[in-house]
Design a protein around this motif. Structure first.
Motif, PDB file in Angstrom:
ATOM      1  N   ARG A 185      -6.178   1.956  -6.920  1.00  6.44           N
ATOM      2  CA  ARG A 185      -7.346   2.798  -7.169  1.00  6.44           C
ATOM      3  C   ARG A 185      -8.575   1.962  -7.500  1.00  6.44           C
ATOM      4  O   ARG A 185      -9.710   2.411  -7.309  1.00  6.44           O
ATOM      5  CB  ARG A 185      -7.053   3.784  -8.310  1.00  6.44           C
ATOM      6  CG  ARG A 185      -6.092   4.899  -7.921  1.00  6.44           C
ATOM      7  CD  ARG A 185      -6.072   6.009  -8.962  1.00  6.44           C
ATOM      8  NE  ARG A 185      -5.192   7.092  -8.553  1.00  6.44           N
ATOM      9  CZ  ARG A 185      -3.955   7.280  -9.021  1.00  6.44           C
ATOM     10  NH1 ARG A 185      -3.469   6.447  -9.936  1.00  6.44           N
ATOM     11  NH2 ARG A 185      -3.209   8.283  -8.600  1.00  6.44           N
ATOM     12  N   ARG A 186      -8.373   0.751  -8.014  1.00  8.55           N
ATOM     13  CA  ARG A 186      -9.517  -0.106  -8.353  1.00  8.55           C
ATOM     14  C   ARG A 186     -10.113  -0.772  -7.127  1.00  8.55           C
ATOM     15  O   ARG A 186     -11.214  -1.331  -7.193  1.00  8.55           O
ATOM     16  CB  ARG A 186      -9.080  -1.176  -9.368  1.00  8.55           C
ATOM     17  CG  ARG A 186      -8.813  -0.629 -10.760  1.00  8.55           C
ATOM     18  CD  ARG A 186      -8.758  -1.760 -11.779  1.00  8.55           C
ATOM     19  NE  ARG A 186      -7.614  -2.630 -11.553  1.00  8.55           N
ATOM     20  CZ  ARG A 186      -6.423  -2.459 -12.135  1.00  8.55           C
ATOM     21  NH1 ARG A 186      -6.232  -1.445 -12.961  1.00  8.55           N
ATOM     22  NH2 ARG A 186      -5.429  -3.301 -11.880  1.00  8.55           N
ATOM     23  N   HIS A 187      -9.401  -0.729  -5.989  1.00  6.60           N
ATOM     24  CA  HIS A 187      -9.934  -1.320  -4.761  1.00  6.60           C
ATOM     25  C   HIS A 187     -11.098  -0.486  -4.252  1.00  6.60           C
ATOM     26  O   HIS A 187     -11.025   0.749  -4.194  1.00  6.60           O
ATOM     27  CB  HIS A 187      -8.853  -1.379  -3.675  1.00  6.60           C
ATOM     28  CG  HIS A 187      -8.007  -2.609  -3.756  1.00  6.60           C
ATOM     29  ND1 HIS A 187      -8.461  -3.859  -3.382  1.00  6.60           N
ATOM     30  CD2 HIS A 187      -6.727  -2.768  -4.174  1.00  6.60           C
ATOM     31  CE1 HIS A 187      -7.489  -4.740  -3.565  1.00  6.60           C
ATOM     32  NE2 HIS A 187      -6.433  -4.109  -4.046  1.00  6.60           N
ATOM     33  N   THR A 188     -12.158  -1.155  -3.884  1.00  3.17           N
ATOM     34  CA  THR A 188     -13.302  -0.447  -3.318  1.00  3.17           C
ATOM     35  C   THR A 188     -13.096  -0.246  -1.831  1.00  3.17           C
ATOM     36  O   THR A 188     -12.254  -0.881  -1.203  1.00  3.17           O
ATOM     37  CB  THR A 188     -14.592  -1.255  -3.545  1.00  3.17           C
ATOM     38  OG1 THR A 188     -14.440  -2.546  -2.944  1.00  3.17           O
ATOM     39  CG2 THR A 188     -14.882  -1.416  -5.025  1.00  3.17           C
ATOM     40  N   SER A 231     -10.669   5.031   1.922  1.00  2.76           N
ATOM     41  CA  SER A 231      -9.253   5.032   2.269  1.00  2.76           C
ATOM     42  C   SER A 231      -8.927   6.073   3.336  1.00  2.76           C
ATOM     43  O   SER A 231      -7.774   6.315   3.610  1.00  2.76           O
ATOM     44  CB  SER A 231      -8.412   5.304   1.015  1.00  2.76           C
ATOM     45  OG  SER A 231      -8.766   6.545   0.446  1.00  2.76           O
ATOM     46  N   THR A 236       0.492   7.202  -1.569  1.00  5.00           N
ATOM     47  CA  THR A 236      -0.053   8.224  -2.460  1.00  5.00           C
ATOM     48  C   THR A 236      -1.537   8.010  -2.725  1.00  5.00           C
ATOM     49  O   THR A 236      -2.324   8.962  -2.757  1.00  5.00           O
ATOM     50  CB  THR A 236       0.719   8.206  -3.800  1.00  5.00           C
ATOM     51  OG1 THR A 236       2.100   8.458  -3.547  1.00  5.00           O
ATOM     52  CG2 THR A 236       0.172   9.260  -4.751  1.00  5.00           C
ATOM     53  N   VAL A 237      -1.941   6.755  -2.899  1.00  6.86           N
ATOM     54  CA  VAL A 237      -3.319   6.460  -3.292  1.00  6.86           C
ATOM     55  C   VAL A 237      -4.231   6.262  -2.082  1.00  6.86           C
ATOM     56  O   VAL A 237      -5.346   6.777  -2.038  1.00  6.86           O
ATOM     57  CB  VAL A 237      -3.354   5.200  -4.196  1.00  6.86           C
ATOM     58  CG1 VAL A 237      -4.801   4.819  -4.522  1.00  6.86           C
ATOM     59  CG2 VAL A 237      -2.579   5.448  -5.473  1.00  6.86           C
ATOM     60  N   ARG A 238      -3.756   5.525  -1.063  1.00  7.79           N
ATOM     61  CA  ARG A 238      -4.627   5.124   0.036  1.00  7.79           C
ATOM     62  C   ARG A 238      -4.377   5.888   1.335  1.00  7.79           C
ATOM     63  O   ARG A 238      -5.156   5.750   2.279  1.00  7.79           O
ATOM     64  CB  ARG A 238      -4.468   3.625   0.324  1.00  7.79           C
ATOM     65  CG  ARG A 238      -4.640   2.717  -0.865  1.00  7.79           C
ATOM     66  CD  ARG A 238      -6.067   2.603  -1.304  1.00  7.79           C
ATOM     67  NE  ARG A 238      -6.952   2.061  -0.282  1.00  7.79           N
ATOM     68  CZ  ARG A 238      -8.196   1.661  -0.519  1.00  7.79           C
ATOM     69  NH1 ARG A 238      -8.704   1.745  -1.750  1.00  7.79           N
ATOM     70  NH2 ARG A 238      -8.951   1.179   0.453  1.00  7.79           N
ATOM     71  N   THR A 278      -0.297   1.844  -8.488  1.00  5.67           N
ATOM     72  CA  THR A 278      -1.277   2.899  -8.190  1.00  5.67           C
ATOM     73  C   THR A 278      -2.599   2.626  -8.891  1.00  5.67           C
ATOM     74  O   THR A 278      -3.673   2.836  -8.318  1.00  5.67           O
ATOM     75  CB  THR A 278      -0.735   4.279  -8.610  1.00  5.67           C
ATOM     76  OG1 THR A 278      -0.316   4.228  -9.987  1.00  5.67           O
ATOM     77  CG2 THR A 278       0.440   4.684  -7.748  1.00  5.67           C
ATOM     78  N   GLU A 279      -2.547   2.138 -10.128  1.00  6.07           N
ATOM     79  CA  GLU A 279      -3.784   1.816 -10.839  1.00  6.07           C
ATOM     80  C   GLU A 279      -4.517   0.664 -10.149  1.00  6.07           C
ATOM     81  O   GLU A 279      -5.746   0.691 -10.023  1.00  6.07           O
ATOM     82  CB  GLU A 279      -3.463   1.452 -12.290  1.00  6.07           C
ATOM     83  CG  GLU A 279      -2.975   2.640 -13.124  1.00  6.07           C
ATOM     84  CD  GLU A 279      -2.566   2.223 -14.525  1.00  6.07           C
ATOM     85  OE1 GLU A 279      -2.596   0.995 -14.809  1.00  6.07           O
ATOM     86  OE2 GLU A 279      -2.231   3.103 -15.333  1.00  6.07           O
TER      87      GLU A 279
END
Length: 314
Positions: free
Chosen positions: A100-103, A106, A19-21, A96-97
């Motif tokens: 999302r903090r990964h720089t 994606s 979902t995020v990446r 998911t949080e």
């Protein structure tokens, strides 16, 4: 049933990663990990099948016993409110949080963060599945049916994940772990007992009796642990969605392998000591007494109950 629980937990993280990446890297990481796990079963299963049955029953049965008692102990403590329940929705939100903090972008062909996260979680949860398949399959010479059972569990979880596209939070995960813990403890007790030369009344039918006894004792311990719990222990040690600090894959794998069998070191030491003592007593008498198997099981139940009482009072 055991594989179903592990795959549900892995699905939650894979869904968060996708979902995020992005789904491409998440699915590639999942596929790579599943391939490594299947290779492990294909190599280790036939190798264990060549070991003499009594030796396999003793070694694998003892490991399965430790594994099952660990599952059952944690399920009882969760049901008694001493340990936090596993909440897939909270785990999904926390993951998911964190993602999302990964720089870093994606949208690349292969997202290293997404691939590594999916690979790691499927590998870690899959290690337990592999052990269950090998332990049950090798001890009873039934690797193929055990593998088919795990494969069906994987298909069910994948199908539900594709259909619902959200964490399977409504799966009664602790109830499944409770039931699976009872069965694994019973199988482990039976096979470890046979491996050290003890006899069981009714032979293989004794497994059903062991399942019933472990189930009744576990349910009774839920009520006892609730009564013993102090006010200071009402708050769980960690929140259900809390995740450990990020470490390397090898460190995670090593910790996971150790954690398969040792949750309470006092209980693990007691179980191993009781198996060795029972083996020595049987060797000294050089005869398989009909009541030796039930006495072996009683000793294990006492150790398990004492461990849970200690934790409830802590």
């Amino acid at each position: 049933m055991a594989s179903l629980v592990e795959f549900v937990e892995a699905l939650t993280i894979v869904l968060a990663v996708g979902t995020v990446r992005g789904w491409r890297s998440a699915l590639l990481g999942t596929a790579a990990s599943l391939a490594a796990l299947m290779l492990l079963v294909a190599v280790a299963g036939p190798a264990l099948a060549r070991i003499p049955l009594p030796v396999a029953q003793l070694v694998v049965g003892t490991l399965l016993l430790l594994f099952g008692l660990r599952w059952l102990r944690k399920a009882v403590l969760r049901a008694a409110g001493i340990l936090p329940m596993h909440d897939e929705d909270q785990v999904f939100t926390a993951e998911t949080e964190a993602l999302r903090r990964h720089t870093g972008a994606s949208g690349r062909a292969i997202d290293a963060v997404a691939f590594a996260t999916a690979f790691k979680i499927v590998m870690l949860e899959g290690i337990e599945v592999v052990f269950i398949v090998i332990a049950i399959g090798a001890s009873g010479r039934v690797i193929l049916p055990a593998s088919i059972g795990a494969g069906l569990a994987l298909l069910v979880v994948v199908a539900l994940g594709v259909w619902l596209h959200r964490p399977l939070a409504n799966v009664p995960e602790n109830g499944l772990k409770f039931g699976v813990g009872v069965m694994l403890a019973a199988f482990g007790t039976f096979w470890a007992g046979e491996g050290i030369g003890l006899s069981w009344p009714g032979e293989d039918w004794a497994i059903l009796a062991l399942i019933g006894v472990f189930g009744v004792v576990a349910l009774a311990m839920v009520h006892l642990c609730r009564r013993l719990r102090r006010t200071s222990s009402a708050l769980p040690i960690s929140a259900p969605g809390e995740r450990p600090p990020t470490r390397g894959l090898l460190a995670h794998v090593a910790e996971e392998v150790m954690g398969l069998f040792v949750d309470d070191s006092w209980l693990a030491f007691g179980v191993v000591a009781w198996v060795i003592a029972s083996w020595e007593i049987g060797a000294m008498h050089a005869v398989a007494v009909v009541r030796a198997g039930p006495l072996f099981a009683v000793g294990l139940i006492v150790l398990l109950a004492a461990s849970m009482v200690r934790r409830a009072r802590a």
